[in-house]
Design an enzyme around this catalytic site. Structure first.
Site, PDB file in Angstrom:
ATOM      1  N   ARG A   1       0.747  -1.145  -0.099  1.00  0.00           N
ATOM      2  CA  ARG A   1      -0.008   0.013   0.034  1.00  0.00           C
ATOM      3  C   ARG A   1       0.842   1.137  -0.101  1.00  0.00           C
ATOM      4  O   ARG A   1       1.964   1.143   0.652  1.00  0.00           O
ATOM      5  CB  ARG A   1      -0.881   0.122   1.120  1.00  0.00           C
ATOM      6  CG  ARG A   1      -2.147  -0.957   1.268  1.00  0.00           C
ATOM      7  CD  ARG A   1      -2.991  -0.601   0.075  1.00  0.00           C
ATOM      8  NE  ARG A   1      -4.252  -1.682  -0.118  1.00  0.00           N
ATOM      9  CZ  ARG A   1      -4.329  -2.824  -0.985  1.00  0.00           C
ATOM     10  NH1 ARG A   1      -3.135  -2.939  -1.548  1.00  0.00           N
ATOM     11  NH2 ARG A   1      -5.299  -3.359  -0.669  1.00  0.00           N
TER      12      ARG A   1
ATOM     13  N   GLU B   1      -4.287   7.378  -5.487  1.00  0.00           N
ATOM     14  CA  GLU B   1      -4.620   6.458  -6.678  1.00  0.00           C
ATOM     15  C   GLU B   1      -5.908   6.855  -7.296  1.00  0.00           C
ATOM     16  O   GLU B   1      -7.041   7.154  -6.492  1.00  0.00           O
ATOM     17  CB  GLU B   1      -4.409   5.026  -6.242  1.00  0.00           C
ATOM     18  CG  GLU B   1      -2.904   4.651  -5.916  1.00  0.00           C
ATOM     19  CD  GLU B   1      -3.004   3.033  -5.737  1.00  0.00           C
ATOM     20  OE1 GLU B   1      -3.858   2.326  -5.743  1.00  0.00           O
ATOM     21  OE2 GLU B   1      -1.772   2.683  -5.314  1.00  0.00           O
TER      22      GLU B   1
ATOM     23  N   HIS C   1      -0.435   0.025  -9.831  1.00  0.00           N
ATOM     24  CA  HIS C   1      -0.864  -1.079  -8.757  1.00  0.00           C
ATOM     25  C   HIS C   1      -1.724  -2.207  -9.520  1.00  0.00           C
ATOM     26  O   HIS C   1      -2.703  -2.409  -9.186  1.00  0.00           O
ATOM     27  CB  HIS C   1      -2.093  -0.414  -8.102  1.00  0.00           C
ATOM     28  CG  HIS C   1      -2.202  -0.721  -6.544  1.00  0.00           C
ATOM     29  ND1 HIS C   1      -2.641  -0.169  -5.749  1.00  0.00           N
ATOM     30  CD2 HIS C   1      -2.171  -1.991  -6.157  1.00  0.00           C
ATOM     31  CE1 HIS C   1      -2.905  -0.870  -4.431  1.00  0.00           C
ATOM     32  NE2 HIS C   1      -2.202  -2.082  -4.941  1.00  0.00           N
TER      33      HIS C   1
END
Length: 310
Positions: free
Chosen positions: A233, A262, A281
């Site tokens: 994360r 994000e 990601h």
């Protein structure tokens, strides 16, 4: 609210076919590719789902209050930081996750980012395409005999540990919740890990206690020339501190698949930094992991629902 079958709300645009097959007794409602908090609340109010499968967006107290029939929130993956677990517990709603479903995918991506950093893959590719031949001037980093420090020893961390051990790396691990560890992993505390590791790779959930875990103070404790890899994360890293450490040379390179905000919006301070390798990601995004995460998320939710009526 749906007047026919009970509803599963998916905070995404799709779900793998084998997962949908498990939900044939339910109406499946999709929130779309990038649902906002308000979108999710509105769908909860309209359909009163008994279960939510979380792919994108956040599920907070307002969404839970808009769905009085809600019994379970199931993460399509392992990280549950986008779910307000305190609010869920207060309302008797179970939160479950598909822990390990994407372990192979994420561990492989962490390895890819590590190799890209150690072997200057991106920079050399760009130089080659520009017509350069840097054989006489470039030296990559050999990983055999180096030490990797893994923060988090769940399914992903343990898988990467096996890979690193097979490559001849020394493996340090920190995880206060891990049980017995394989012999290849030396259990250490965080100060020892920072001090000894040539590579630090993050594989832990984001919590209120570890936000900004990698900060200026920690980076100063690390070996000069350390490599930082993050497929967990973004909030685990103080991004400004990391950028400063890369530019000073304290951090030789970083491979990052997750970020504080994000999706990343241009311009970003990391953009154009040649020693930071970025990916959006997608560590856990493979065709195989997509199916496994969907199936496990559906099964986990169904298990909770079945237990509640048993």
């Amino acid at each position: 609210m749906s007047a026919s079958r009970p509803v599963f709300l998916v905070t995404g645009a799709d779900l793998a076919a084998p997962a949908l097959a498990l939900l044939e007794d339910f109406e499946v409602v999709y929130a779309g590719k990038a649902p906002s908090d308000d979108d999710i609340v509105a769908l909860c109010r309209r359909h009163d789902p008994v279960a939510i499968i979380v792919r994108y967006g956040r599920v907070g107290a307002a969404a839970m209050d808009a769905a009085p029939s809600l019994r379970v929130i199931s993460k399509h993956g392992s990280g549950t930081d986008t779910i307000d677990k305190t609010a869920a517990q207060a309302r008797g709603i179970q939160v479950v996750a598909a822990v390990g479903a994407n372990a192979a995918a994420v561990a492989e991506h962490a390895l890819a980012l590590l190799l890209a950093c150690a072997k200057s893959v991106v920079a050399l590719n760009e130089r080659m395409h520009a017509g350069h031949w840097d054989k006489a001037t470039h030296k990559s980093l050999e990983l055999e005999g180096r030490t990797i420090g893994l923060v988090g020893l769940g399914a992903i961390g343990l898988r990467l540990a096996r890979i690193a051990d097979a490559m001849g790396m020394q493996v340090l691990g920190f995880d206060p919740y891990a049980g017995e560890l394989p012999g290849a992993i030396e259990r250490v505390d965080l100060p020892t890990l920072w001090r000894r590791a040539d590579v630090v790779s993050l594989h832990c959930p984001l919590t209120a206690d570890n936000a900004g875990l990698i900060n200026a103070e920690v980076l100063a404790q690390c070996k000069p020339g350390v490599i930082i890899v993050n497929t967990a994360r973004g909030g685990l890293i103080d991004e400004a501190a990391l950028l400063a450490a890369v530019r000073s040379g304290q951090v030789a390179a970083a491979g990052l698949d997750s970020f504080v905000v994000e999706p990343m919006v241009a311009p970003h301070p990391f953009h154009g930094e040649p020693r930071i390798t970025l990916s959006p990601h997608i560590g856990g995004v493979t065709a195989e992991a997509y199916v496994k995460m969907g199936v496990w998320a559906a099964r986990n939710a169904l298990a909770v629902l079945q237990a509640s009526v048993a």
